[in-house]
Design an enzyme around this catalytic site. Sequence first.
Site, PDB file in Angstrom:
ATOM      1  N   GLU A 295      25.341  27.141  38.272  1.00  0.00           N
ATOM      2  CA  GLU A 295      26.303  27.784  39.165  1.00  0.00           C
ATOM      3  C   GLU A 295      26.874  26.771  40.163  1.00  0.00           C
ATOM      4  O   GLU A 295      28.073  26.802  40.490  1.00  0.00           O
ATOM      5  CB  GLU A 295      25.635  28.940  39.906  1.00  0.00           C
ATOM      6  CG  GLU A 295      25.100  30.044  39.012  1.00  0.00           C
ATOM      7  CD  GLU A 295      26.209  30.771  38.277  1.00  0.00           C
ATOM      8  OE1 GLU A 295      27.245  31.066  38.899  1.00  0.00           O
ATOM      9  OE2 GLU A 295      26.060  31.019  37.080  1.00  0.00           O
ATOM     10  N   TRP A 298      29.364  24.769  38.317  1.00  0.00           N
ATOM     11  CA  TRP A 298      30.611  25.521  38.162  1.00  0.00           C
ATOM     12  C   TRP A 298      31.493  25.347  39.395  1.00  0.00           C
ATOM     13  O   TRP A 298      32.719  25.182  39.299  1.00  0.00           O
ATOM     14  CB  TRP A 298      30.319  27.007  37.963  1.00  0.00           C
ATOM     15  CG  TRP A 298      30.310  27.419  36.528  1.00  0.00           C
ATOM     16  CD1 TRP A 298      29.250  27.824  35.785  1.00  0.00           C
ATOM     17  CD2 TRP A 298      31.443  27.465  35.657  1.00  0.00           C
ATOM     18  NE1 TRP A 298      29.654  28.118  34.503  1.00  0.00           N
ATOM     19  CE2 TRP A 298      30.985  27.908  34.397  1.00  0.00           C
ATOM     20  CE3 TRP A 298      32.797  27.167  35.818  1.00  0.00           C
ATOM     21  CZ2 TRP A 298      31.843  28.063  33.308  1.00  0.00           C
ATOM     22  CZ3 TRP A 298      33.650  27.321  34.735  1.00  0.00           C
ATOM     23  CH2 TRP A 298      33.168  27.766  33.500  1.00  0.00           C
ATOM     24  N   TRP A 327      53.094  42.593  34.430  1.00  0.00           N
ATOM     25  CA  TRP A 327      52.155  43.451  35.143  1.00  0.00           C
ATOM     26  C   TRP A 327      52.867  44.672  35.707  1.00  0.00           C
ATOM     27  O   TRP A 327      54.074  44.637  35.963  1.00  0.00           O
ATOM     28  CB  TRP A 327      51.498  42.669  36.286  1.00  0.00           C
ATOM     29  CG  TRP A 327      50.811  41.411  35.863  1.00  0.00           C
ATOM     30  CD1 TRP A 327      51.273  40.133  36.023  1.00  0.00           C
ATOM     31  CD2 TRP A 327      49.548  41.295  35.207  1.00  0.00           C
ATOM     32  NE1 TRP A 327      50.366  39.229  35.506  1.00  0.00           N
ATOM     33  CE2 TRP A 327      49.300  39.914  35.002  1.00  0.00           C
ATOM     34  CE3 TRP A 327      48.600  42.221  34.767  1.00  0.00           C
ATOM     35  CZ2 TRP A 327      48.153  39.442  34.381  1.00  0.00           C
ATOM     36  CZ3 TRP A 327      47.452  41.754  34.145  1.00  0.00           C
ATOM     37  CH2 TRP A 327      47.221  40.386  33.963  1.00  0.00           C
ATOM     38  N   ASN A 365      27.792  38.802  42.123  1.00  0.00           N
ATOM     39  CA  ASN A 365      28.557  38.026  41.157  1.00  0.00           C
ATOM     40  C   ASN A 365      28.942  38.831  39.914  1.00  0.00           C
ATOM     41  O   ASN A 365      30.082  38.771  39.436  1.00  0.00           O
ATOM     42  CB  ASN A 365      27.771  36.792  40.734  1.00  0.00           C
ATOM     43  CG  ASN A 365      28.613  35.819  39.933  1.00  0.00           C
ATOM     44  OD1 ASN A 365      29.717  35.497  40.327  1.00  0.00           O
ATOM     45  ND2 ASN A 365      28.096  35.372  38.796  1.00  0.00           N
ATOM     46  N   TRP A 383      46.630  39.611  38.616  1.00  0.00           N
ATOM     47  CA  TRP A 383      45.383  39.065  39.149  1.00  0.00           C
ATOM     48  C   TRP A 383      45.563  38.439  40.525  1.00  0.00           C
ATOM     49  O   TRP A 383      44.605  38.368  41.315  1.00  0.00           O
ATOM     50  CB  TRP A 383      44.802  38.029  38.189  1.00  0.00           C
ATOM     51  CG  TRP A 383      45.679  36.843  37.895  1.00  0.00           C
ATOM     52  CD1 TRP A 383      46.562  36.705  36.880  1.00  0.00           C
ATOM     53  CD2 TRP A 383      45.750  35.618  38.636  1.00  0.00           C
ATOM     54  NE1 TRP A 383      47.192  35.486  36.920  1.00  0.00           N
ATOM     55  CE2 TRP A 383      46.705  34.790  37.989  1.00  0.00           C
ATOM     56  CE3 TRP A 383      45.102  35.139  39.763  1.00  0.00           C
ATOM     57  CZ2 TRP A 383      47.031  33.506  38.445  1.00  0.00           C
ATOM     58  CZ3 TRP A 383      45.417  33.855  40.239  1.00  0.00           C
ATOM     59  CH2 TRP A 383      46.372  33.060  39.577  1.00  0.00           C
ATOM     60  N   TRP A 406      39.300  34.384  39.268  1.00  0.00           N
ATOM     61  CA  TRP A 406      40.319  35.389  38.944  1.00  0.00           C
ATOM     62  C   TRP A 406      41.114  35.001  37.710  1.00  0.00           C
ATOM     63  O   TRP A 406      41.467  35.868  36.894  1.00  0.00           O
ATOM     64  CB  TRP A 406      41.234  35.610  40.151  1.00  0.00           C
ATOM     65  CG  TRP A 406      40.645  36.625  41.068  1.00  0.00           C
ATOM     66  CD1 TRP A 406      39.884  36.400  42.180  1.00  0.00           C
ATOM     67  CD2 TRP A 406      40.708  38.045  40.910  1.00  0.00           C
ATOM     68  NE1 TRP A 406      39.476  37.587  42.731  1.00  0.00           N
ATOM     69  CE2 TRP A 406      39.966  38.612  41.978  1.00  0.00           C
ATOM     70  CE3 TRP A 406      41.313  38.884  39.988  1.00  0.00           C
ATOM     71  CZ2 TRP A 406      39.818  39.991  42.121  1.00  0.00           C
ATOM     72  CZ3 TRP A 406      41.171  40.258  40.136  1.00  0.00           C
ATOM     73  CH2 TRP A 406      40.440  40.796  41.197  1.00  0.00           C
TER      74      TRP A 406
END
Length: 514
Positions: A295, A298, A327, A365, A383, A406
């Site tokens: 993590e 990341w 969208w 998370n 988004w 996102w």
Amino acid sequence: MRAESVDMPPILLAVDKTYPRGLMWFRRDLRIRDNAALYHALRSCRVVFCVFVFDTALLEGLPRADRRVEFIHASLRELDTALRAHGGGLIVRHAPARDEIARLARELDVQAVFANRDDEPQALARDRHVRGALADAGATFHPHKDRAVFEREEVLTRTGQPFSVFTPYKRAWLAKVDDFYLKPYPVERYLDALAPAPDGCAAALPELAALGFEPTNLASLELPTGASGGARLFEAFFDHHIDHYDSQRDYPARRGPSYLGVHLRFGTVSVRELAGVAHRLALGGSAGAATWLGELIWREFYFQLLWHHPQLAEGKSFRPEYDKIAWHHGKHADGLFAAWCEGRTGYPLVDAAMAQINQSGYMHNRLRMVVASFLCKDLGLDWRRGEAYFATHLNDFELASNNGGWQWASSSGCDAQPWFRIFNPVTQSQRFDAEGRFIRRYLPQLAGLSDSAIHAPWTATPVELEAAGLVLGRDYPKPVVDHARAREETLRRYAVVKGAKGDGAPGGRTRPPK
């Protein structure tokens, strides 16, 4: 041999002081321990002053009640106390930082300003201005790496290109890391160079009201502030949870995460210390520590991604073809977005997750993935609207990770989930909150439902609803969309990118970072 451009941890050799007077500019590094810029300032200057600027350019766009500002405020009080204990102290200013740092450098007659790097585009623009203003004032600017173990161009492909897929980046990161890169800066050995602010420059920490902010519910949350708070959280995680992180992290009703995101955000913990402990335990066979280290990696993957692709901060998709998606917009879309924000979608796990972020500034998370998928692929909303909402409400908001998460959820980012992967909010609820403990905590009106009905109240029988004292549409909303129909509509919406290169290709991605 390592390149000289890499910001090295210290080699302890006696050196002459380069500057008579220096200024340490605290920003996203609100601690003394293992602070790269502070270490270099103390080693390079005979006298070091310390400052923090409540930057009006950043504060103006925030809500008047903002937990992050209150977190910073409390952490600064602790930092000032710690600096005073070693003969120093914190100068606090409330002004545009791009102008104030050079002004203060002139007041203090310093020859150098030290700070830890911040690679967000707005911060980079500020620092370019500060560097020029300091040059005009006859002072130099020394930025250092502190918020990451590796940043910018430190982890590249064999051809010298930035990574766009996580798994090979992680392999390269792990192949490069060693004790050298995880070694802490021994700041404590050089604290005798700290000096209190001279008369006329000293300024006490202003109250929140003087900064234009109101108190929040931060004090009632289980979120300790400052370096001492970060240390307590990490100690508790290390003692009780890190070895089980891999098996517990997905269940929001369990205490599986470290809750250190906000401390990483504001540097009240050292990422070298966290990564060092996790790396050591992972080498010793701890699967939980290895997963948690992943993590942290990341987070750095997204840092380097934003560094190499600054257009991401402008709302552009990493994969431009996804900007073709149409969208929903208009009044109906605005109503759906309001229902999502306020936890009124009729899907209990989604609504409980939104209640969590609205009440605490934190979201588990796993739930970040669920609510993001729901916004994009059930409600059909852009988004970027969700990204902006998280940016305003998350205590641990970091631009790179938030944008990356996102774009992952919407399938528009690098190494993102396939566009046809759509989370079912009911099955996610059944799997990760089977007993409904998390839902009941944040949606007490549903507490009387059975463990099976609580995940989808609209499927409960009239007898079950009556026994729970629940009237759908009055006590809890009916679903704003039908998931099965929304899924089919999403597949049609994403048809504009169907078959795009890389869609569905294996990339090692299973979840966005914490």
